[in-house]
Design a protein around this motif. Structure first.
Motif, PDB file in Angstrom:
ATOM      1  N   ASP A 166     107.246 -18.698  21.150  1.00  0.00           N
ATOM      2  CA  ASP A 166     106.395 -18.931  22.315  1.00  0.00           C
ATOM      3  C   ASP A 166     106.423 -20.404  22.719  1.00  0.00           C
ATOM      4  O   ASP A 166     106.592 -20.739  23.895  1.00  0.00           O
ATOM      5  CB  ASP A 166     104.952 -18.504  22.014  1.00  0.00           C
ATOM      6  CG  ASP A 166     104.801 -17.001  21.907  1.00  0.00           C
ATOM      7  OD1 ASP A 166     105.718 -16.281  22.346  1.00  0.00           O
ATOM      8  OD2 ASP A 166     103.776 -16.540  21.372  1.00  0.00           O
ATOM      9  N   PHE A 167     106.249 -21.298  21.750  1.00  0.00           N
ATOM     10  CA  PHE A 167     106.256 -22.729  22.062  1.00  0.00           C
ATOM     11  C   PHE A 167     107.661 -23.221  22.423  1.00  0.00           C
ATOM     12  O   PHE A 167     107.819 -24.131  23.247  1.00  0.00           O
ATOM     13  CB  PHE A 167     105.694 -23.529  20.884  1.00  0.00           C
ATOM     14  CG  PHE A 167     104.193 -23.527  20.815  1.00  0.00           C
ATOM     15  CD1 PHE A 167     103.454 -24.328  21.674  1.00  0.00           C
ATOM     16  CD2 PHE A 167     103.524 -22.728  19.903  1.00  0.00           C
ATOM     17  CE1 PHE A 167     102.068 -24.326  21.620  1.00  0.00           C
ATOM     18  CE2 PHE A 167     102.136 -22.722  19.836  1.00  0.00           C
ATOM     19  CZ  PHE A 167     101.405 -23.524  20.705  1.00  0.00           C
ATOM     20  N   LYS A 168     108.659 -22.610  21.813  1.00  0.00           N
ATOM     21  CA  LYS A 168     110.039 -22.994  22.123  1.00  0.00           C
ATOM     22  C   LYS A 168     110.361 -22.721  23.582  1.00  0.00           C
ATOM     23  O   LYS A 168     111.164 -23.423  24.208  1.00  0.00           O
ATOM     24  CB  LYS A 168     111.009 -22.228  21.209  1.00  0.00           C
ATOM     25  CG  LYS A 168     112.458 -22.668  21.329  1.00  0.00           C
ATOM     26  CD  LYS A 168     113.342 -21.916  20.348  1.00  0.00           C
ATOM     27  CE  LYS A 168     114.786 -22.378  20.442  1.00  0.00           C
ATOM     28  NZ  LYS A 168     115.662 -21.642  19.483  1.00  0.00           N
ATOM     29  N   GLY A 169     109.709 -21.666  24.148  1.00  0.00           N
ATOM     30  CA  GLY A 169     109.914 -21.355  25.559  1.00  0.00           C
ATOM     31  C   GLY A 169     109.476 -22.492  26.475  1.00  0.00           C
ATOM     32  O   GLY A 169     109.927 -22.578  27.622  1.00  0.00           O
ATOM     33  N   TYR A 170     108.599 -23.370  25.987  1.00  0.00           N
ATOM     34  CA  TYR A 170     108.157 -24.545  26.750  1.00  0.00           C
ATOM     35  C   TYR A 170     108.872 -25.825  26.295  1.00  0.00           C
ATOM     36  O   TYR A 170     108.501 -26.923  26.708  1.00  0.00           O
ATOM     37  CB  TYR A 170     106.650 -24.746  26.581  1.00  0.00           C
ATOM     38  CG  TYR A 170     105.821 -23.590  27.067  1.00  0.00           C
ATOM     39  CD1 TYR A 170     105.756 -23.271  28.420  1.00  0.00           C
ATOM     40  CD2 TYR A 170     105.090 -22.809  26.172  1.00  0.00           C
ATOM     41  CE1 TYR A 170     104.982 -22.210  28.866  1.00  0.00           C
ATOM     42  CE2 TYR A 170     104.313 -21.744  26.606  1.00  0.00           C
ATOM     43  CZ  TYR A 170     104.267 -21.451  27.961  1.00  0.00           C
ATOM     44  OH  TYR A 170     103.497 -20.396  28.397  1.00  0.00           O
ATOM     45  N   GLY A 171     109.864 -25.650  25.427  1.00  0.00           N
ATOM     46  CA  GLY A 171     110.592 -26.808  24.935  1.00  0.00           C
ATOM     47  C   GLY A 171     109.835 -27.581  23.866  1.00  0.00           C
ATOM     48  O   GLY A 171     110.070 -28.786  23.686  1.00  0.00           O
ATOM     49  N   ILE A 172     108.945 -26.900  23.142  1.00  0.00           N
ATOM     50  CA  ILE A 172     108.125 -27.560  22.124  1.00  0.00           C
ATOM     51  C   ILE A 172     108.512 -27.040  20.743  1.00  0.00           C
ATOM     52  O   ILE A 172     108.549 -25.821  20.513  1.00  0.00           O
ATOM     53  CB  ILE A 172     106.620 -27.297  22.375  1.00  0.00           C
ATOM     54  CG1 ILE A 172     106.219 -27.817  23.757  1.00  0.00           C
ATOM     55  CG2 ILE A 172     105.769 -27.954  21.291  1.00  0.00           C
ATOM     56  CD1 ILE A 172     104.818 -27.423  24.171  1.00  0.00           C
ATOM     57  N   ASP A 173     108.785 -27.952  19.837  1.00  0.00           N
ATOM     58  CA  ASP A 173     109.124 -27.602  18.459  1.00  0.00           C
ATOM     59  C   ASP A 173     107.826 -27.451  17.666  1.00  0.00           C
ATOM     60  O   ASP A 173     107.085 -28.406  17.474  1.00  0.00           O
ATOM     61  CB  ASP A 173     110.011 -28.684  17.850  1.00  0.00           C
ATOM     62  CG  ASP A 173     110.532 -28.293  16.473  1.00  0.00           C
ATOM     63  OD1 ASP A 173     110.541 -27.093  16.169  1.00  0.00           O
ATOM     64  OD2 ASP A 173     110.917 -29.202  15.708  1.00  0.00           O
ATOM     65  N   PHE A 174     107.550 -26.224  17.203  1.00  0.00           N
ATOM     66  CA  PHE A 174     106.285 -25.883  16.542  1.00  0.00           C
ATOM     67  C   PHE A 174     106.541 -25.659  15.054  1.00  0.00           C
ATOM     68  O   PHE A 174     107.345 -24.811  14.668  1.00  0.00           O
ATOM     69  CB  PHE A 174     105.726 -24.609  17.202  1.00  0.00           C
ATOM     70  CG  PHE A 174     104.539 -23.992  16.520  1.00  0.00           C
ATOM     71  CD1 PHE A 174     103.254 -24.423  16.789  1.00  0.00           C
ATOM     72  CD2 PHE A 174     104.704 -22.945  15.610  1.00  0.00           C
ATOM     73  CE1 PHE A 174     102.157 -23.830  16.179  1.00  0.00           C
ATOM     74  CE2 PHE A 174     103.626 -22.345  14.995  1.00  0.00           C
ATOM     75  CZ  PHE A 174     102.344 -22.795  15.282  1.00  0.00           C
ATOM     76  N   LYS A 175     105.877 -26.437  14.205  1.00  0.00           N
ATOM     77  CA  LYS A 175     106.015 -26.296  12.760  1.00  0.00           C
ATOM     78  C   LYS A 175     104.641 -26.179  12.121  1.00  0.00           C
ATOM     79  O   LYS A 175     103.643 -26.649  12.659  1.00  0.00           O
ATOM     80  CB  LYS A 175     106.751 -27.507  12.171  1.00  0.00           C
ATOM     81  CG  LYS A 175     108.172 -27.701  12.684  1.00  0.00           C
ATOM     82  CD  LYS A 175     109.086 -26.550  12.279  1.00  0.00           C
ATOM     83  CE  LYS A 175     110.505 -26.784  12.773  1.00  0.00           C
ATOM     84  NZ  LYS A 175     111.392 -25.628  12.445  1.00  0.00           N
ATOM     85  N   MET A 176     104.617 -25.567  10.936  1.00  0.00           N
ATOM     86  CA  MET A 176     103.351 -25.372  10.238  1.00  0.00           C
ATOM     87  C   MET A 176     103.539 -25.656   8.744  1.00  0.00           C
ATOM     88  O   MET A 176     104.484 -25.160   8.130  1.00  0.00           O
ATOM     89  CB  MET A 176     102.840 -23.943  10.451  1.00  0.00           C
ATOM     90  CG  MET A 176     101.453 -23.672   9.890  1.00  0.00           C
ATOM     91  SD  MET A 176     100.866 -22.001  10.264  1.00  0.00           S
ATOM     92  CE  MET A 176     100.681 -22.095  12.036  1.00  0.00           C
ATOM     93  N   THR A 177     102.628 -26.420   8.173  1.00  0.00           N
ATOM     94  CA  THR A 177     102.714 -26.724   6.746  1.00  0.00           C
ATOM     95  C   THR A 177     102.268 -25.519   5.928  1.00  0.00           C
ATOM     96  O   THR A 177     101.586 -24.623   6.432  1.00  0.00           O
ATOM     97  CB  THR A 177     101.825 -27.925   6.395  1.00  0.00           C
ATOM     98  OG1 THR A 177     100.448 -27.567   6.612  1.00  0.00           O
ATOM     99  CG2 THR A 177     102.184 -29.139   7.247  1.00  0.00           C
ATOM    100  N   THR A 178     102.640 -25.522   4.647  1.00  0.00           N
ATOM    101  CA  THR A 178     102.240 -24.432   3.752  1.00  0.00           C
ATOM    102  C   THR A 178     100.730 -24.353   3.635  1.00  0.00           C
ATOM    103  O   THR A 178     100.147 -23.263   3.598  1.00  0.00           O
ATOM    104  CB  THR A 178     102.865 -24.648   2.357  1.00  0.00           C
ATOM    105  OG1 THR A 178     104.292 -24.718   2.475  1.00  0.00           O
ATOM    106  CG2 THR A 178     102.487 -23.506   1.419  1.00  0.00           C
ATOM    107  N   GLU A 179     100.060 -25.501   3.600  1.00  0.00           N
ATOM    108  CA  GLU A 179      98.593 -25.534   3.499  1.00  0.00           C
ATOM    109  C   GLU A 179      97.954 -24.907   4.743  1.00  0.00           C
ATOM    110  O   GLU A 179      96.929 -24.219   4.649  1.00  0.00           O
ATOM    111  CB  GLU A 179      98.103 -26.971   3.336  1.00  0.00           C
ATOM    112  CG  GLU A 179      98.472 -27.624   2.005  1.00  0.00           C
ATOM    113  CD  GLU A 179      99.917 -28.062   1.939  1.00  0.00           C
ATOM    114  OE1 GLU A 179     100.414 -28.320   0.826  1.00  0.00           O
ATOM    115  OE2 GLU A 179     100.571 -28.141   3.017  1.00  0.00           O
ATOM    116  N   ALA A 180      98.564 -25.134   5.888  1.00  0.00           N
ATOM    117  CA  ALA A 180      98.039 -24.556   7.127  1.00  0.00           C
ATOM    118  C   ALA A 180      98.183 -23.034   7.117  1.00  0.00           C
ATOM    119  O   ALA A 180      97.281 -22.310   7.552  1.00  0.00           O
ATOM    120  CB  ALA A 180      98.762 -25.146   8.332  1.00  0.00           C
ATOM    121  N   VAL A 181      99.326 -22.550   6.615  1.00  0.00           N
ATOM    122  CA  VAL A 181      99.536 -21.098   6.514  1.00  0.00           C
ATOM    123  C   VAL A 181      98.490 -20.478   5.592  1.00  0.00           C
ATOM    124  O   VAL A 181      97.914 -19.428   5.894  1.00  0.00           O
ATOM    125  CB  VAL A 181     100.960 -20.799   5.994  1.00  0.00           C
ATOM    126  CG1 VAL A 181     101.114 -19.307   5.686  1.00  0.00           C
ATOM    127  CG2 VAL A 181     102.003 -21.244   7.002  1.00  0.00           C
TER     128      VAL A 181
END
Length: 533
Positions: free
Chosen positions: A349-364
């Motif tokens: 979804d974020f890639k569709g706007y040209g945004i690289d979206f990452k999430m840390t293990t703690e966030a998951v």
């Protein structure tokens, strides 16, 4: 016309008379229009459905082993190991029998106890997900419906036979393929509960169960519902053309039925039964400490009948398996390892706007913990994701942000995290707004044939207005320059010019500045060239 005939029968008789006389032609959705008298007769040639033929060939060559199906499901569904094994065996047994019957039609004459399946378990644990992926692996048509939408035949509501008709549509109107499909009915526990209501006729509980009995065993279902006028007329049209008639019914003998439900109250009933039998044997504490949904593994036929199911209905569901509730660690594993999981969806979804979206293990882990508190299984993940990232999706595509990392703090305080991110990238937002000014100029030139450029002062003022009002440049320009096209076209005719500059003064007071430009254009209007007398 006989008084005993129904309106539908009268209509059919009239249509048949008209078809015989050649005074009517069908158009639109009906296959094979009937030509009038004297018209050349052409035989309709239907191209074979290549996809349906390939699917039928896979069924004829079915060779999956239970472990192979289980391994395939492991890629998409976390936990539910017992359910996967039981379902894998039932699916293999069923389609091995189907394959044998295709090879040797005489086998269909033998008694065969079809392994229809009852799935029990709380919401969001993967019951529907498992069956969807099984049908996808095998390639057979799959239909899902909620039991609560059906009513007893003759009453307002859907008829259970519509499920078979839907399967026919899902198979591309191929009767041979449809008869090997899978029908999945969810919320089956709701119609069992309805049958316990005292007083009155129960048309959505016991009535639906009785109608399902014949479907789940072996019966022929008419492809055209008595209330389906279009289908009836289409069938009559085909019959009028002569030739080999199409098959108008589907046998349900090889259709696999799976029903499922949460069965919350059933778990309580089983718990009471087990507690009663454990008194005096020192096991009472162990029974009491169990999670309520775990009691579904101990369900017996008598429990289902007591719950409100007809004995005959229960008897047609020989394969019964309960799914386990998902823990916070299970939800975490879904996000980390399951194919096509929600985390990957949000990355796309974020890639569709040209945004690289990452999430840390703690966030998951934080998201999984919050989702577990929702008590809706894997569906809780979507609830938490939407709650945390709803404003990120709204703001970031217009903020110029190219990447961001989600931390545990982001999940805990999404509003503050977003505010900090926007502040840190405020200069990037002004760059995006500057690009939007260029886009406005390009659209204006394409739509009007006139070229407008913006002075540096005008550009900065437009960007300031957009930031202050939290608007896009397009919205600001459409509001301030609504009469720009009309005014510039007048000026263009008077001065024979097609290029104009928008100044800062015009951004501040567009109407008055445009009016001055129009007046000046009339004063400086080029004289028309006089023609020779």
């Amino acid at each position: 016309m006989s008084k005993d005939k129904t309106p539908l029968e009268e209509l059919q008789e009239k249509l048949q008379d008209a078809l015989k006389s050649g005074n009517v032609q069908f158009a639109g959705p009906f296959p094979g229009n009937q030509p009038g008298p004297g018209a050349a007769q052409t035989e309709e040639v239907q191209e074979p459905d290549k996809e349906a033929e390939e699917t039928l060939e896979r069924i004829r060559n079915f060779s999956f082993k239970p472990r192979e199906i289980r391994d395939y499901l492991d890629r998409f569904v976390i936990q539910q190991q017992e359910a996967k094994k039981v379902l894998s065996v039932a699916i293999c047994d069923h389609y091995n029998h189907v394959r044998q019957c295709i090879d040797n039609p005489k086998l269909t004459e033998r008694d065969y106890h079809k392994q229809n399946i009852l799935l029990l378990g709380p919401t969001g644990v993967g019951k529907t997900f498992i069956m969807r992926h099984i049908s996808k692996l095998i390639g057979v048509p799959f239909v899902k419906a909620d039991a609560t939408k059906f009513s007893e035949t003759g009453y307002v509501g859907s008829d259970v036979e519509d499920l078979v008709r839907d399967l026919y549509k899902m198979s591309g109107n191929n009767t041979e393929l449809a008869q090997y499909g899978i029908i999945y009915i969810d919320e089956i526990d709701k119609i069992a509960a309805a049958s316990n209501v005292a007083g009155g006729k129960d048309v959505s509980g016991r009535g639906v169960q009785i109608n399902l009995l014949k479907l789940m065993e072996d019966t022929d279902v008419n492809l055209f519902s008595p209330t389906d006028m279009m289908g009836q007329m289409s069938a009559m049209m085909e019959a009028s053309r002569g030739g080999k008639p199409r098959k108008r019914s589907i046998n349900t003998g090889h259709i696999l039925f799976i029903v499922s439900g949460a069965f919350d109250k059933l778990a309580e009933s089983v718990k009471k039964r087990l507690e009663a039998t454990s008194i005096g044997f020192g096991n009472t504490q162990a029974v009491v400490d169990r999670d309520p949904s775990e009691y579904l593994h101990r369900v017996e036929t008598s429990d289902l009948i007591k719950y409100g199911f007809e004995p005959e209905f229960v008897g047609r569901l020989p394969v019964r398996v309960a799914c386990d509730p998902l823990s916070a660690s299970d939800l975490c594993e879904i996000l980390m390892s399951a194919e096509d999981n929600l985390l990957k969806q949000y990355e796309q979804d974020f890639k569709g706007y040209g945004i690289d979206f990452k999430m840390t293990t703690e966030a998951v882990e934080e998201i999984a913990g919050r989702a577990h508190k929702e008590k809706t299984g894997a569906r809780g993940l979507m609830t938490v994701f939407e709650r945390v990232f709803r404003y990120f999706k709204f703001e970031l595509p217009s903020a110029g942000t190219k990447s961001f990392e989600v931390t545990q703090e982001t999940v805990a305080n999404p509003h503050e995290s977003l505010k900090d991110l926007l502040k840190a990238n405020s200069h990037m937002r002004r760059n995006v707004l500057a690009e939007e000014i260029e886009s406005f100029s390009e659209r204006f030139q394409k739509e009007t044939g006139l070229t407008v450029s913006f002075s540096e002062e005008a550009r900065n003022r437009l960007i300031d207005i957009a930031v202050d009002r939290d608007k896009t440049i397009r919205a600001v320009c459409e509001e301030r320059f609504k009469d720009l096209e009309y005014g510039l076209k007048i000026i263009s005719r008077n001065l024979e010019e097609t290029k104009f500059e928008i100044t800062g003064a015009m951004v501040e007071n567009p109407d008055s500045e445009l009016s001055k430009m129009v007046v000046d254009s009339f004063q400086n209007k080029k004289p028309e060239e006089s023609s020779d007398a």
